[in-house]
Design a protein around this motif. Sequence first.
Motif, PDB file in Angstrom:
ATOM      1  N   ALA A 210       4.793 -25.186   8.899  1.00 10.71           N
ATOM      2  CA  ALA A 210       6.237 -25.057   8.741  1.00 10.71           C
ATOM      3  C   ALA A 210       6.534 -24.460   7.369  1.00 10.71           C
ATOM      4  O   ALA A 210       5.730 -24.567   6.446  1.00 10.71           O
ATOM      5  CB  ALA A 210       6.859 -26.441   8.846  1.00 10.71           C
ATOM      6  N   PRO A 211       7.692 -23.842   7.211  1.00 10.28           N
ATOM      7  CA  PRO A 211       8.077 -23.374   5.866  1.00 10.28           C
ATOM      8  C   PRO A 211       8.060 -24.543   4.888  1.00 10.28           C
ATOM      9  O   PRO A 211       8.548 -25.633   5.206  1.00 10.28           O
ATOM     10  CB  PRO A 211       9.508 -22.853   6.074  1.00 10.28           C
ATOM     11  CG  PRO A 211       9.608 -22.546   7.532  1.00 10.28           C
ATOM     12  CD  PRO A 211       8.709 -23.522   8.229  1.00 10.28           C
ATOM     13  N   THR A 212       7.476 -24.294   3.754  1.00 10.74           N
ATOM     14  CA  THR A 212       7.274 -25.381   2.786  1.00 10.74           C
ATOM     15  C   THR A 212       7.743 -24.950   1.406  1.00 10.74           C
ATOM     16  O   THR A 212       7.457 -23.829   0.968  1.00 10.74           O
ATOM     17  CB  THR A 212       5.777 -25.756   2.720  1.00 10.74           C
ATOM     18  OG1 THR A 212       5.339 -26.111   4.028  1.00 10.74           O
ATOM     19  CG2 THR A 212       5.543 -26.924   1.780  1.00 10.74           C
ATOM     20  N   LEU A 213       8.450 -25.878   0.733  1.00  9.00           N
ATOM     21  CA  LEU A 213       8.827 -25.656  -0.662  1.00  9.00           C
ATOM     22  C   LEU A 213       7.942 -26.542  -1.532  1.00  9.00           C
ATOM     23  O   LEU A 213       7.901 -27.763  -1.348  1.00  9.00           O
ATOM     24  CB  LEU A 213      10.310 -26.017  -0.878  1.00  9.00           C
ATOM     25  CG  LEU A 213      10.804 -25.959  -2.333  1.00  9.00           C
ATOM     26  CD1 LEU A 213      10.750 -24.525  -2.883  1.00  9.00           C
ATOM     27  CD2 LEU A 213      12.229 -26.520  -2.443  1.00  9.00           C
ATOM     28  N   LEU A 214       7.222 -25.916  -2.449  1.00  6.67           N
ATOM     29  CA  LEU A 214       6.359 -26.659  -3.377  1.00  6.67           C
ATOM     30  C   LEU A 214       7.083 -26.761  -4.711  1.00  6.67           C
ATOM     31  O   LEU A 214       7.428 -25.745  -5.309  1.00  6.67           O
ATOM     32  CB  LEU A 214       5.036 -25.921  -3.558  1.00  6.67           C
ATOM     33  CG  LEU A 214       4.203 -25.770  -2.280  1.00  6.67           C
ATOM     34  CD1 LEU A 214       3.227 -24.597  -2.394  1.00  6.67           C
ATOM     35  CD2 LEU A 214       3.459 -27.057  -1.975  1.00  6.67           C
ATOM     36  N   VAL A 215       7.345 -27.977  -5.159  1.00  3.59           N
ATOM     37  CA  VAL A 215       8.081 -28.182  -6.413  1.00  3.59           C
ATOM     38  C   VAL A 215       7.149 -28.826  -7.431  1.00  3.59           C
ATOM     39  O   VAL A 215       6.504 -29.841  -7.131  1.00  3.59           O
ATOM     40  CB  VAL A 215       9.313 -29.093  -6.202  1.00  3.59           C
ATOM     41  CG1 VAL A 215      10.139 -29.169  -7.484  1.00  3.59           C
ATOM     42  CG2 VAL A 215      10.161 -28.601  -5.038  1.00  3.59           C
ATOM     43  N   VAL A 227      -2.561 -26.737  -9.160  1.00  2.28           N
ATOM     44  CA  VAL A 227      -2.775 -27.146  -7.764  1.00  2.28           C
ATOM     45  C   VAL A 227      -1.701 -26.517  -6.866  1.00  2.28           C
ATOM     46  O   VAL A 227      -1.929 -26.231  -5.690  1.00  2.28           O
ATOM     47  CB  VAL A 227      -2.757 -28.692  -7.637  1.00  2.28           C
ATOM     48  CG1 VAL A 227      -2.794 -29.147  -6.181  1.00  2.28           C
ATOM     49  CG2 VAL A 227      -3.936 -29.295  -8.405  1.00  2.28           C
ATOM     50  N   CYS A 228      -0.533 -26.265  -7.459  1.00  5.02           N
ATOM     51  CA  CYS A 228       0.577 -25.666  -6.715  1.00  5.02           C
ATOM     52  C   CYS A 228       0.144 -24.336  -6.076  1.00  5.02           C
ATOM     53  O   CYS A 228       0.446 -24.065  -4.917  1.00  5.02           O
ATOM     54  CB  CYS A 228       1.757 -25.461  -7.664  1.00  5.02           C
ATOM     55  SG  CYS A 228       3.256 -24.899  -6.856  1.00  5.02           S
ATOM     56  N   ALA A 229      -0.583 -23.531  -6.849  1.00  5.51           N
ATOM     57  CA  ALA A 229      -0.998 -22.211  -6.352  1.00  5.51           C
ATOM     58  C   ALA A 229      -1.959 -22.351  -5.178  1.00  5.51           C
ATOM     59  O   ALA A 229      -1.913 -21.553  -4.221  1.00  5.51           O
ATOM     60  CB  ALA A 229      -1.644 -21.414  -7.490  1.00  5.51           C
ATOM     61  N   THR A 230      -2.854 -23.358  -5.228  1.00  2.55           N
ATOM     62  CA  THR A 230      -3.800 -23.543  -4.121  1.00  2.55           C
ATOM     63  C   THR A 230      -3.061 -23.975  -2.862  1.00  2.55           C
ATOM     64  O   THR A 230      -3.364 -23.518  -1.759  1.00  2.55           O
ATOM     65  CB  THR A 230      -4.875 -24.583  -4.494  1.00  2.55           C
ATOM     66  OG1 THR A 230      -5.380 -24.282  -5.779  1.00  2.55           O
ATOM     67  CG2 THR A 230      -6.017 -24.573  -3.481  1.00  2.55           C
ATOM     68  N   TYR A 231      -2.087 -24.862  -3.045  1.00  2.00           N
ATOM     69  CA  TYR A 231      -1.259 -25.236  -1.886  1.00  2.00           C
ATOM     70  C   TYR A 231      -0.563 -23.995  -1.329  1.00  2.00           C
ATOM     71  O   TYR A 231      -0.533 -23.769  -0.109  1.00  2.00           O
ATOM     72  CB  TYR A 231      -0.211 -26.279  -2.279  1.00  2.00           C
ATOM     73  CG  TYR A 231      -0.627 -27.710  -1.997  1.00  2.00           C
ATOM     74  CD1 TYR A 231      -0.681 -28.192  -0.683  1.00  2.00           C
ATOM     75  CD2 TYR A 231      -0.957 -28.576  -3.020  1.00  2.00           C
ATOM     76  CE1 TYR A 231      -1.062 -29.506  -0.421  1.00  2.00           C
ATOM     77  CE2 TYR A 231      -1.338 -29.887  -2.767  1.00  2.00           C
ATOM     78  CZ  TYR A 231      -1.390 -30.350  -1.468  1.00  2.00           C
ATOM     79  OH  TYR A 231      -1.768 -31.640  -1.199  1.00  2.00           O
ATOM     80  N   ALA A 232      -0.019 -23.184  -2.239  1.00  2.00           N
ATOM     81  CA  ALA A 232       0.743 -22.008  -1.806  1.00  2.00           C
ATOM     82  C   ALA A 232      -0.135 -21.051  -1.005  1.00  2.00           C
ATOM     83  O   ALA A 232       0.278 -20.518   0.028  1.00  2.00           O
ATOM     84  CB  ALA A 232       1.343 -21.308  -3.019  1.00  2.00           C
TER      85      ALA A 232
END
Lengths: 267, 436
Positions: A210-215, A227-232
Amino acid sequence: MSAANGRLRWTERTVRVGDTELVELQAGQGKPLLVLHEEQGHPGALRWYDDLGGSRKLITPLHPGFGKTARCDWIANVRDLAAFYAAYVRSQKLEPVDVIGFSFGGWLAAEMIAMDPGLVRRAVLVAPPGIRPRAGEIFDLFRVTAKKFIQASVLEPGATAEFSSLFGGEQTPAQVEAWEDARAEIARLAWAPYLFDASLPHRLRLVAAAPTLLVWGRQDAIVPVEVCATYASSLSGSKQLVLERCGHRPEIEQRERFVKEVQSFLG
Amino acid sequence: MQFMWFTERAYHDIPEDEVIRSRSFFGLPNTHFDPKKGSDLLNQYLDEKIYSEELEEFDAVMLNEHHATPFCLGSVMDVEASVLARATKRLRIVLLGNPIPTVANPLRLAEELAMIDLISRGRLVPGFIRGAGSEQLANNANPAFNREYFDEAHDLIIQAWTRPGPFRFEGKHFHYRFVNPWVKPLQQPHPPIWIPGLVSPDTVMWCAKKRYPYIALATFLEPTTELWDIYTKTAAREGYQAGPENFGYLQPVFVAGNQQHGEEMGKRFLFGGGFAHFAKAEWMFPPGYNSKAATQRMARQFANPNLPGKSIMPSGDEEVVDVLAAKQAIYASYAETRENLQMIAGTPDHVIPRLKKVLSVLRPGIFTFWLDGPVPAKDRMECLRLLGTEVIPALREHGRALGLVDPFERKPGSRSLAASGAPDPVADVDMLQAAV
């Protein structure tokens, strides 16, 4: 929880999931938004809830084994817990549901997406662990007291208005006990590897998420921002929001910006 | 009675102020460790044990283990026990205890202990412990499963020693599909097991159910008598009368040729805060280590709703420690420590009547002298000599008069209850008030 100063009125109820009586808190009106709380337990009625509660029905289940909901003996890791919540979402006829998960709760939401992407319509993951940082380490909450962990989670505790009320402010024996319950359950779920699962990024890449917003806060001392970039890169169609001069709790450290971005993303 | 002696095998060449400042030995960086000094010390500690065999009055030596701390160099005590198994001929080798929740492979531990029993020709007394919280951190053993690991590892070890193999062992945490250790203990069906403890009533009750002697580690006398009562009542429910054979006691004792010298040795026991500074609270009780009841007790202790913003858990990093004042307070406690018999230091004539009182109160079948602190090697050897030639003979006679039988003279759990079913207390609390 009672209504105070015109703030949200919270109700507590119990829903059955398998053999477990899951305790959940509800407030607000509108389309449901499932809130998955963090490793230290549910922090209480923070202000961001009030901001979103006008347009959304907020549903906060209290994870099994974190004190209020009894421990569920077969839940041995985060994937088991994700399977439990998948059953919960289906039984409550919430799917596909909008989800917001904080820290450990964000990891849990990611596991649910990897398990069954059809469960989730849109997801907001706020500084989740779950993926091993390529540089740096996830803060070891087991080596410090609960209080110290909370202090480390905010960049400038003294300058963060809501920090003093975080987790109730004053610590009663019941509060200390609740923290220890939460920490013990996190130990059961994620002692080793510590707060990550090496296969998670691979499993996320296998699904149409699903579309996801990482904050994330740029100065997050709990889960390094990289870690944000790996999730992205693991979640196709995700969006990164990295906030400057912010620690692990954007929802209290930069609440107005946080609420605006979340509302805009969820639509 | 069984008389043995114990030392933590400490590494004392560390900055005392740093230990006091952090209120913890555990956590001191290992950059303070000098391998040459460590080598000398480990050999010195082994030499002392071998020497104590020459002093015919000692029945046993006791070892323990701790990890990641200068408090104890014996981080793998089975290695030391292996050396002693071959280098001694008579002394029992008592391990109190192996921290089994921190051992990833309990089957291998069963094999190690069986080998030590064989090499020593049946002189091993193994013991098992949960391990302090800091041991869980040092070994990355999940503290939330500490009790489950303990129970399961204990059962596996006993089965590995006693159950004909090969067999399968499928537990919650430990999984073996081929348990068939070729090497089994000489003592059959397995070596006698003793369990040490500090204050946990759970452990005391578990020991009583298993009929394992319980060794109290330098606990205050009065609460120790209460633990004895818990054991005795649990034993009665299990259908037997507990006796001295079910109990042991460990106590710091320092003996020298003159009183002042003995007292100076004893004072060194408080180095760095002594056992009180073993580890910080958050390391003693990591998440899930405590039972729910113990957590509730601690929450009441640490939470203070009347003081918002006050630190809720003690932690050295959150408060500036006045090292000089803290050090003065530590050493100022010395007189009281001796007054309440938590430590006994002086000439044989000084220590014997005090130790007789301890035996009269607790009536243990096993007694352990605890010798620690930065004390010169020659003073330690002299202390052992005086214990072996003057103190133990006097205590042995006193123990005989009191009827203090040990677990080898009477099998723990072998005594019948009185017809009424009510157990006789083992401790003699009236003697608490007796003059020395």
